[in-house]
Design a protein around this motif. Structure first.
Motif, PDB file in Angstrom:
ATOM      1  N   LEU A 194     -13.239  -8.072  10.332  1.00 56.70           N
ATOM      2  CA  LEU A 194     -11.963  -7.389  10.126  1.00 56.70           C
ATOM      3  C   LEU A 194     -11.088  -8.013   9.094  1.00 56.70           C
ATOM      4  O   LEU A 194      -9.904  -7.643   9.125  1.00 56.70           O
ATOM      5  CB  LEU A 194     -11.372  -7.280  11.697  1.00 56.70           C
ATOM      6  CG  LEU A 194     -11.982  -6.292  12.530  1.00 56.70           C
ATOM      7  CD1 LEU A 194     -11.214  -6.545  13.932  1.00 56.70           C
ATOM      8  CD2 LEU A 194     -11.992  -4.982  11.859  1.00 56.70           C
ATOM      9  N   TRP A 195     -11.616  -9.376   8.740  1.00 56.32           N
ATOM     10  CA  TRP A 195     -10.794 -10.413   7.810  1.00 56.32           C
ATOM     11  C   TRP A 195     -10.545  -9.156   6.528  1.00 56.32           C
ATOM     12  O   TRP A 195     -11.188  -8.332   6.067  1.00 56.32           O
ATOM     13  CB  TRP A 195     -11.586 -11.184   7.327  1.00 56.32           C
ATOM     14  CG  TRP A 195     -10.955 -12.167   6.280  1.00 56.32           C
ATOM     15  CD1 TRP A 195      -9.765 -12.934   6.364  1.00 56.32           C
ATOM     16  CD2 TRP A 195     -11.133 -12.163   4.824  1.00 56.32           C
ATOM     17  NE1 TRP A 195      -9.449 -13.624   5.401  1.00 56.32           N
ATOM     18  CE2 TRP A 195     -10.018 -13.139   4.254  1.00 56.32           C
ATOM     19  CE3 TRP A 195     -12.103 -11.667   3.962  1.00 56.32           C
ATOM     20  CZ2 TRP A 195     -10.028 -13.457   3.006  1.00 56.32           C
ATOM     21  CZ3 TRP A 195     -11.910 -12.042   2.841  1.00 56.32           C
ATOM     22  CH2 TRP A 195     -11.105 -12.957   2.182  1.00 56.32           C
ATOM     23  N   GLU A 196      -9.026  -9.480   6.068  1.00 59.90           N
ATOM     24  CA  GLU A 196      -8.779  -8.723   5.098  1.00 59.90           C
ATOM     25  C   GLU A 196      -8.445  -9.423   3.734  1.00 59.90           C
ATOM     26  O   GLU A 196      -7.891 -10.243   3.749  1.00 59.90           O
ATOM     27  CB  GLU A 196      -7.276  -7.841   5.424  1.00 59.90           C
ATOM     28  CG  GLU A 196      -7.517  -6.838   6.577  1.00 59.90           C
ATOM     29  CD  GLU A 196      -6.339  -5.951   6.909  1.00 59.90           C
ATOM     30  OE1 GLU A 196      -5.195  -6.420   6.207  1.00 59.90           O
ATOM     31  OE2 GLU A 196      -6.353  -5.184   7.729  1.00 59.90           O
TER      32      GLU A 196
ATOM     33  N   VAL B 178      -6.104  -2.775   1.297  1.00 61.85           N
ATOM     34  CA  VAL B 178      -7.445  -2.541   1.907  1.00 61.85           C
ATOM     35  C   VAL B 178      -7.947  -1.595   2.692  1.00 61.85           C
ATOM     36  O   VAL B 178      -6.980  -0.685   3.118  1.00 61.85           O
ATOM     37  CB  VAL B 178      -7.659  -3.638   3.005  1.00 61.85           C
ATOM     38  CG1 VAL B 178      -7.710  -5.176   2.101  1.00 61.85           C
ATOM     39  CG2 VAL B 178      -6.984  -3.585   3.939  1.00 61.85           C
ATOM     40  N   CYS B 179      -9.251  -0.855   2.646  1.00 57.87           N
ATOM     41  CA  CYS B 179      -9.590  -0.085   3.447  1.00 57.87           C
ATOM     42  C   CYS B 179     -10.295  -0.822   4.559  1.00 57.87           C
ATOM     43  O   CYS B 179     -11.231  -1.458   4.440  1.00 57.87           O
ATOM     44  CB  CYS B 179     -10.477   0.979   2.719  1.00 57.87           C
ATOM     45  SG  CYS B 179      -9.891   2.257   1.956  1.00 57.87           S
ATOM     46  N   THR B 180     -10.190  -0.392   5.782  1.00 56.29           N
ATOM     47  CA  THR B 180     -10.566  -1.117   6.881  1.00 56.29           C
ATOM     48  C   THR B 180     -10.952  -0.005   8.016  1.00 56.29           C
ATOM     49  O   THR B 180     -10.965   1.108   7.902  1.00 56.29           O
ATOM     50  CB  THR B 180      -9.909  -2.196   7.504  1.00 56.29           C
ATOM     51  OG1 THR B 180     -10.503  -2.983   8.444  1.00 56.29           O
ATOM     52  CG2 THR B 180      -8.293  -1.842   8.181  1.00 56.29           C
ATOM     53  N   VAL B 181     -11.116  -0.366   9.199  1.00 55.60           N
ATOM     54  CA  VAL B 181     -11.319   0.367  10.573  1.00 55.60           C
ATOM     55  C   VAL B 181     -10.305   0.160  11.347  1.00 55.60           C
ATOM     56  O   VAL B 181      -9.529  -0.963  11.486  1.00 55.60           O
ATOM     57  CB  VAL B 181     -12.643   0.308  11.145  1.00 55.60           C
ATOM     58  CG1 VAL B 181     -13.697   0.535  10.093  1.00 55.60           C
ATOM     59  CG2 VAL B 181     -13.085  -1.325  11.415  1.00 55.60           C
ATOM     60  N   HIS B 182     -10.094   0.946  12.264  1.00 53.39           N
ATOM     61  CA  HIS B 182      -8.888   1.000  13.444  1.00 53.39           C
ATOM     62  C   HIS B 182      -9.534   1.371  14.598  1.00 53.39           C
ATOM     63  O   HIS B 182     -10.008   2.431  14.867  1.00 53.39           O
ATOM     64  CB  HIS B 182      -7.630   1.955  13.017  1.00 53.39           C
ATOM     65  CG  HIS B 182      -7.200   1.640  11.678  1.00 53.39           C
ATOM     66  ND1 HIS B 182      -6.317   0.489  11.066  1.00 53.39           N
ATOM     67  CD2 HIS B 182      -7.461   2.323  10.348  1.00 53.39           C
ATOM     68  CE1 HIS B 182      -6.269   0.434   9.916  1.00 53.39           C
ATOM     69  NE2 HIS B 182      -6.872   1.477   9.309  1.00 53.39           N
TER      70      HIS B 182
ATOM     71  N   ASP C 182      -7.783   6.294  -1.439  1.00 53.32           N
ATOM     72  CA  ASP C 182      -7.127   7.301  -2.175  1.00 53.32           C
ATOM     73  C   ASP C 182      -7.734   6.954  -3.741  1.00 53.32           C
ATOM     74  O   ASP C 182      -6.887   6.041  -4.378  1.00 53.32           O
ATOM     75  CB  ASP C 182      -5.696   7.308  -2.165  1.00 53.32           C
ATOM     76  CG  ASP C 182      -4.881   8.403  -3.010  1.00 53.32           C
ATOM     77  OD1 ASP C 182      -5.743   9.221  -3.684  1.00 53.32           O
ATOM     78  OD2 ASP C 182      -3.719   8.557  -2.921  1.00 53.32           O
ATOM     79  N   GLU C 183      -8.570   7.532  -4.387  1.00 55.44           N
ATOM     80  CA  GLU C 183      -9.151   7.411  -5.382  1.00 55.44           C
ATOM     81  C   GLU C 183      -8.316   7.817  -6.821  1.00 55.44           C
ATOM     82  O   GLU C 183      -8.780   7.501  -7.832  1.00 55.44           O
ATOM     83  CB  GLU C 183     -10.494   7.854  -5.745  1.00 55.44           C
ATOM     84  CG  GLU C 183     -11.570   7.378  -4.714  1.00 55.44           C
ATOM     85  CD  GLU C 183     -12.823   7.744  -4.684  1.00 55.44           C
ATOM     86  OE1 GLU C 183     -13.134   8.999  -5.294  1.00 55.44           O
ATOM     87  OE2 GLU C 183     -13.780   7.135  -4.062  1.00 55.44           O
TER      88      GLU C 183
ATOM     89  N   PRO D 169      -8.142   0.103  -3.521  1.00 55.28           N
ATOM     90  CA  PRO D 169      -8.205  -0.765  -2.641  1.00 55.28           C
ATOM     91  C   PRO D 169      -9.530  -1.645  -2.388  1.00 55.28           C
ATOM     92  O   PRO D 169     -10.543  -1.085  -2.412  1.00 55.28           O
ATOM     93  CB  PRO D 169      -7.988   0.046  -0.938  1.00 55.28           C
ATOM     94  CG  PRO D 169      -8.747   1.267  -1.289  1.00 55.28           C
ATOM     95  CD  PRO D 169      -8.191   1.421  -2.846  1.00 55.28           C
ATOM     96  N   GLU D 170      -9.177  -2.827  -1.987  1.00 55.88           N
ATOM     97  CA  GLU D 170     -10.555  -3.524  -1.571  1.00 55.88           C
ATOM     98  C   GLU D 170     -10.802  -3.322  -0.284  1.00 55.88           C
ATOM     99  O   GLU D 170     -10.270  -2.487   0.716  1.00 55.88           O
ATOM    100  CB  GLU D 170     -10.312  -5.287  -1.393  1.00 55.88           C
ATOM    101  CG  GLU D 170      -9.896  -5.785  -2.676  1.00 55.88           C
ATOM    102  CD  GLU D 170      -9.592  -7.335  -2.793  1.00 55.88           C
ATOM    103  OE1 GLU D 170     -10.515  -7.801  -2.844  1.00 55.88           O
ATOM    104  OE2 GLU D 170      -8.403  -7.694  -2.623  1.00 55.88           O
TER     105      GLU D 170
END
Length: 237
Positions: A105-107, A112-116, A128-129, A135-136
């Motif tokens: 989960l380190w940003e 960034v794109c991550t998970v929630h 969003d391309e 985003p990283e």
């Protein structure tokens, strides 16, 4: 990239040479020939001899030609399986076993794109391309991404049903990837490699083409995971 006009000469050059005697350049060229799906069966050149001493397999002959097809089903299947095996060994030894939730989960930045974590599981962002900069991504997102595209591909091959990104929930670790690998191994061992698959391209593609993409995509995502790992390690060194 190898010039296609040089392929016949190169294949003749490789003919009946044990793999360990080839120069690094020739080995790279040979890898390119395999990647391009070329085979000797339709060409007026001898069959290619490959020696794999490390694996204890002795000398074997692989048919490769210029028509874009790979007609020897056993050779095609073996090539795809061994490519995947190499990357999976790398994944197990250097990547998957070293990831905990904190690292996942380190940003690396604020974009960034991550998970929630939600009530129904771990939900992933989607980039969003159309609005740069892109985003990283976190390692968790990359793990989710592997799970999603592999599960989606398996579903498309088995019953033709796609899985949308928003419908896949991350397993929360690396177990989902291991499960997908086991399912894919079973599928790849038994399914006709020429079966058409309604896939990501406008027209259906044969399974051997889809399987080659799986190998490339897994390699790319593992590399991206390692890049994020190294970036975090260097920041804290």
């Amino acid at each position: 990239m190898l010039d296609a006009n040089l392929i016949p000469d190169k294949l003749t050059h490789f003919s009946d040479q044990p793999l360990e005697t080839l120069s690094p350049f020739d080995r790279t060229t040979l890898d390119q020939l395999h990647t391009l799906g070329i085979h000797l069966a339709s060409m007026a050149v001898p069959a290619l001899t490959m020696r794999d001493s490390a694996a204890g397999r002795g000398t074997r002959r692989m048919a490769v030609g210029l028509d874009g097809g790979m007609h020897n089903d056993a050779d095609r299947r073996l090539l795809l399986q061994r490519q995947l095996s190499i990357m999976w060994s790398f994944a197990e030894e250097f990547v998957l076993g070293e990831i905990d939730e904190e690292l996942a989960l380190w940003e690396p930045s604020t974009n960034v794109c991550t998970v929630h974590r939600r009530q129904d599981g771990w939900v992933a962002d989607w980039p969003d391309e159309d609005n740069p900069p892109l985003p990283e991504v976190t390692i968790a997102w990359l793990l989710w991404h592997i799970e999603w595209w592999w599960s989606d591909t398996i579903s498309r091959v088995t019953d033709g049903t796609p899985i949308a990104p928003e419908d896949h929930r991350w397993s929360g670790g690396t177990a989902g990837i291991a499960t997908a690998k086991q399912q894919w191994d079973t599928l790849l061992a038994a399914t006709d490699l020429d079966d058409p698959v309604d896939w990501l391209m406008p027209d259906p593609q044969p399974l051997w083409f889809v399987a080659s993409w799986v190998n490339v995509e897994l390699t790319k995502n593992l590399t991206e995971i390692n890049q994020v790992k190294m970036r975090r390690a260097n920041l804290h060194s």
